[in-house]
Design an enzyme around this catalytic site. Structure first.
Site, PDB file in Angstrom:
ATOM      1  N   ASP A  98      -9.473   3.951  -1.609  1.00  0.00           N
ATOM      2  CA  ASP A  98     -10.323   4.347  -0.480  1.00  0.00           C
ATOM      3  C   ASP A  98     -11.683   4.869  -0.947  1.00  0.00           C
ATOM      4  O   ASP A  98     -11.937   6.087  -0.981  1.00  0.00           O
ATOM      5  CB  ASP A  98      -9.604   5.411   0.353  1.00  0.00           C
ATOM      6  CG  ASP A  98      -8.319   4.886   0.962  1.00  0.00           C
ATOM      7  OD1 ASP A  98      -8.142   3.668   0.998  1.00  0.00           O
ATOM      8  OD2 ASP A  98      -7.495   5.709   1.395  1.00  0.00           O
TER       9      ASP A  98
ATOM     10  N   GLU B 155       2.515   5.123  -3.930  1.00  0.00           N
ATOM     11  CA  GLU B 155       2.443   6.093  -5.034  1.00  0.00           C
ATOM     12  C   GLU B 155       3.760   6.851  -5.288  1.00  0.00           C
ATOM     13  O   GLU B 155       4.010   7.160  -6.467  1.00  0.00           O
ATOM     14  CB  GLU B 155       1.303   7.099  -4.776  1.00  0.00           C
ATOM     15  CG  GLU B 155      -0.075   6.496  -4.827  1.00  0.00           C
ATOM     16  CD  GLU B 155      -0.388   5.639  -3.599  1.00  0.00           C
ATOM     17  OE1 GLU B 155      -1.168   4.680  -3.752  1.00  0.00           O
ATOM     18  OE2 GLU B 155       0.154   5.908  -2.512  1.00  0.00           O
TER      19      GLU B 155
ATOM     20  N   ASP C 159       0.848  -1.190   0.000  1.00  0.00           N
ATOM     21  CA  ASP C 159       0.000   0.000   0.000  1.00  0.00           C
ATOM     22  C   ASP C 159       0.889   1.248   0.000  1.00  0.00           C
ATOM     23  O   ASP C 159       2.111   1.157   0.125  1.00  0.00           O
ATOM     24  CB  ASP C 159      -0.879  -0.043   1.256  1.00  0.00           C
ATOM     25  CG  ASP C 159      -2.084   0.870   1.175  1.00  0.00           C
ATOM     26  OD1 ASP C 159      -2.233   1.594   0.173  1.00  0.00           O
ATOM     27  OD2 ASP C 159      -2.889   0.847   2.122  1.00  0.00           O
TER      28      ASP C 159
END
Length: 876
Positions: A616, A544, A541
């Site tokens: 999300d 980015e 996770d």
């Protein structure tokens, strides 16, 4: 007192709602982004001049080097400046693979021209390694031959029997034909713009000839955006931009990740679509915001052809789309466009404008007879999805966070007690000791191996999270600093430190080959994280990368990676390098077991080693609706192993929404329920009746469908075909299907999830005149091309219809996990076609977990056919 209490309660509610709303001021709009602002300005100036505009770009005919046998055209593309001088650009047009064209344009002698003007340690040449990461390997490119004719104004290439391409020398343009019909025009509107190197002094000089009258100097050497003012921009403006016209096409698809319609919208009067991997908190729907991942691949179809454009660039990118109205309709768009339907029917071409902050201009163009062939070629270049470990196709139960070891095992036990199958339970960041990855909280998880072993008894697995930010002051981050394998500050004097979940953190630079050995060691047998368990898998996770105190919640663009490349050049592929490093570490640990890795950030090529989810989302009907669109977009962009958090990550779904979400989620290629730490517990067995039974039925249906899903994943691993097929992909000859994104095909099942509240019936579009049988009651049949209304969709209904002429393999026995289904018998669903004589289907079988299917061809591929009433099984 009561009055104030009520108002205080309302204010608190509003504050709670706002904390879950996207903070759009954190993210750049095109007008706030220097390179996008400049290129949109350039485009508007060029369009405004119309026929009076004289293009700055031409091919120097005297420098052309044409090699028919190898399918290569090399030369110099000239960019004319205001004073009549030229900047030389290296131009390369190559015919690759099966009649695909690759165009590359780079600045010639750039490093020499920069000289000593730039003191930053950053590499001076344009970034040219995006293809190194996105292409499957160097052998994925094969040259093809063509025949050429060179005239005074154009170069004509003929190849493949059906293809012709005209390269115009001045102004530089490319016209691609298939079967003598014009399909694609490159630089049709003369928006080509290569911002060549110029010094800061030259840029600031009003009398400088380095900038054409149509160009802008906005934010060339600085960034006015509030959180980006520290960007040093050592090389100044260096964007690349180009336009593409899809001739006689009406719709374009792809360029995920965006929470928008499947058929991409016209951006003429609004924001372009943006590709820039960011952690966007509760992203809005029906928007063009940048999101967690980027695949710069766009597809378009019409009944007799299809196009793919792959923009091989990993920098910040914006894409404008203009749907051109047919001239015969006139210019009175107010009268013409009284509905979306009339607008779409009047479109005769789609024009797109691609703009990237830096890098070489590198684009691959695919023109094929069908979208399936376009996607196959794109996959040949970037790789097909790996055949997954079969457990990963089962149901995954997650939340942020399960409290402790007992909580995990209790969830598993409750699932069994309620006969709800499940293949994996997930742990978010709280399982670690003070958010130090590769550790376990010694109080909550004192014996992780024992917990994993208990789950393994019922064939269940554990998935734990590992992010790229590493808390400073413990052995893993200390090793990254010591070995100099972290992302560095712009002066290269020290490692970059920023804020994320653990507080002050460093980021491992997985572009650095030395980081792979280090990462492998963290996953080795006997380490704190994995010890000796074989049923623990990984979740990457925040890759980015997410940086809480960074510009746009990400890393500063002037940070430096291995090779002295700026982060701005590699931003969109960083997340892929991280999950690929994790994949490599798991392979090193256990070479015989297929890894499973979920990633949030991705790029073209991520499909080779990972699964993704849409991040999300929120517990609302609009996000349920959007999940289908987003997953379909990913499927036709070469990344089919995609899912969305069932039930929504934020907030709390009511039981109708939760039920409908499970009924839709069983069709996701990746099927996981996940929720925020502040949301209430919503494991499926906690639902009230009758909803609990409906959810249980949906879960069991997912497991009945596993043979179909696994066979589809085999197909995508060898051909790149989607797992979920949009209507336009399955029926490209039917223009009515082009804008439909609320139904899809899973194999021969036509599925229309229920995605609205209090809905008791649905509208279903049948794309042909075949019969479609209710999958749950084969006595109920629909037929006739067009929309069918009032198709039953009560709360216990899952609308799915089996196309005639199909054979689908299923497994009907209830088991607690996919591992326990291994030796269960298959049940075939057979619907004979209208002639009453034929049907066909396919089943792929292997051990579901190892690489033996590759290494020793240890698999079974069965073709089922009914011909003239006779049933046949063909073993391959």
């Amino acid at each position: 007192m009561y009055f104030w209490s009520v108002h205080l309660f309302i204010l608190l509610l509003l504050a709670f709602e706002q904390c879950y709303a996207v903070k759009d001021y954190l993210f750049k709009k095109c007008g706030q982004s220097g390179f996008c602002n400049r290129n949109r300005h350039f485009a508007s100036e060029v369009e405004g001049l119309g026929d009076k505009y004289n293009s700055h770009y031409s091919i120097d005919i005297s420098c052309l080097d044409i090699n028919d046998a190898d399918g290569i055209v090399r030369g110099v593309l000239l960019k004319q400046l205001n004073d009549g001088t030229f900047v030389d650009l290296n131009f390369n047009l190559t015919l690759i693979n099966n009649n695909d064209l690759r165009l590359r344009i780079d600045e010639a002698n750039r490093e020499e021209r920069i000289g000593t003007n730039v003191t930053s340690p950053v590499t001076k040449k344009r970034y040219d390694e995006a293809s190194k990461w996105s292409f499957v390997n160097s052998t994925s490119i094969r040259s093809s031959s063509f025949k050429h004719i060179l005239g005074s104004d154009k170069l004509t290439l003929q190849y493949g029997g059906h293809y012709k391409t005209d390269v115009m020398l001045y102004p530089f343009q490319i016209y691609m034909y298939y079967d003598d019909n014009l399909q694609l025009v490159v630089n049709d509107r003369n928006f080509l713009n290569i911002e060549h190197y110029r010094t800061k002094e030259s840029e600031e000089d009003e009398n400088s000839n380095d900038v054409a009258p149509e160009e802008s100097k906005y934010n060339a050497y600085h960034d006015d955006f509030k959180d980006s003012k520290g960007d040093t921009l050592p090389l100044g403006p260096e964007s690349v931009a180009l336009d593409f016209t899809y001739q006689n096409y009406t719709d374009v698809y792809g360029i995920p990740e965006h929470a928008d319609s499947l058929s991409l919208k016209d951006t003429t009067d609004g924001e372009p679509y943006r590709l820039y991997n960011v952690d966007i908190f509760e992203y809005p729907v029906e928007q063009k915001y940048a999101m967690y991942g980027s695949i710069p691949f766009m597809m378009s179809v019409k009944p007799d052809a299809a196009i793919g454009v792959f923009w091989v660039n990993s920098a910040d990118t914006y894409i404008d789309i203009k749907k051109h109205l047919a001239e015969k309709q006139g210019n009175d768009t107010e009268k013409l466009v009284d509905s979306l339907k009339s607008y779409e029917s009047s479109v005769d071409k789609v024009q797109t404008h691609w703009m990237s902050e830096n890098g070489v201009l590198d684009v691959v163009l695919f023109v094929k007879p069908t979208p399936a062939e376009v996607l196959k070629e794109y996959g040949l270049l970037t790789g097909y999805s790996a055949l997954p470990n079969i457990f990963s196709l089962g149901y995954h139960q997650s939340r942020w966070n399960y409290n402790d070891q007992k909580d995990v095992l209790d969830v598993s036990s409750h699932l069994d007690q309620n006969q709800m199958p499940c293949d994996a339970i997930w742990l978010d960041i709280e399982y670690t000791e003070k958010k130090k990855y590769f550790t376990w909280d010694p109080h909550a998880f004192p014996n992780s191996d024992e917990m994993a072993a208990t789950l393994n008894k019922t064939g269940r697995n554990l998935v734990v999270i590992i992010d790229p930010h590493l808390k400073t002051g413990y052995k893993v981050s200390d090793g990254v600093i010591k070995d100099k394998i972290g992302i560095m500050k712009s002066d290269l004097k020290e490692i970059y430190k920023g804020q994320c979940w653990p507080g002050e953190s460093v980021w491992i630079d997985t572009l650095n080959p030395a980081s792979n050995d280090y990462w492998n060691k963290q996953f080795a047998n006997g380490t704190d994280l994995l010890k000796y368990s074989t049923n623990i898998y990984l979740w990457n996770d925040m890759n980015e990368p997410s940086v809480f105190d960074g510009p746009e919640t990400s890393a500063p663009k002037d940070l430096i990676h291995y090779g002295n490349w700026e982060h701005r050049s590699v931003h969109n592929l960083y997340g892929m390098t991280f999950h690929e490093a994790t994949y490599g570490a798991l392979i090193t640990r256990n070479p015989h077991q297929r890894p499973f890795i979920l990633t949030r950030s991705f790029f073209s090529g991520s499909q080779r080693t990972s699964t993704m989810w849409t991040g999300d989302n929120t517990a609302s009907w609009e996000y349920l609706r959007e999940s289908i669109r987003m997953i379909l977009a990913l499927n036709i962009a070469g990344f089919p192993f995609a899912g969305s958090d069932v039930g929504g990550f934020f907030k709390n779904p009511d039981e109708e929404l939760l039920t409908r979400w499970y009924q839709a989620g069983i069709w996701y290629p990746f099927f996981r329920a996940h929720s925020h730490i502040d949301s209430r517990r919503r494991e499926p067995y906690l639902a009230e009746e009758p909803y609990k039974s409906y959810i249980s039925d949906a879960l069991k249906l997912r497991y009945k469908l596993l043979p179909i899903l696994y066979t589809l994943f085999y197909r995508t691993s060898v051909s790149g075909s989607p797992v979920l097929k949009p209507m336009f992909y399955e029926y490209p000859g039917n223009k009515k299907s082009y804008s439909i994104d609320d139904q899809f095909f899973l194999s021969d099942l036509l599925v229309r999830p229920v995605m609205e509240q209090n809905q008791h019936s649905i509208k279903l579009y049948l794309p042909d005149d075949k019969k479609y049988y209710n999958f749950f009651n084969l006595d109920q049949v629909l037929s006739g091309e067009g929309y069918h209304y009032n198709v039953s969709a009560e709360i216990n209904d899952i609308p799915a219809f089996l196309r005639e002429g199909s054979i689908l393999p299923t497994k009907q026995r209830y088991r607690r996990s996919s591992k326990l289904m291994t030796y269960d018998p298959y049940t075939l669903y057979v619907t004979i076609d209208s002639s009453g004589k034929s049907a066909n289907g396919e089943l792929y079988i292997d051990d579901g977990k190892s690489f033996d299917y590759l290494d020793s061809e240890d698999f079974i591929l069965l073709n089922f056919t009914v011909e003239n009433g006779d049933t046949q099984f063909l073993l391959k």
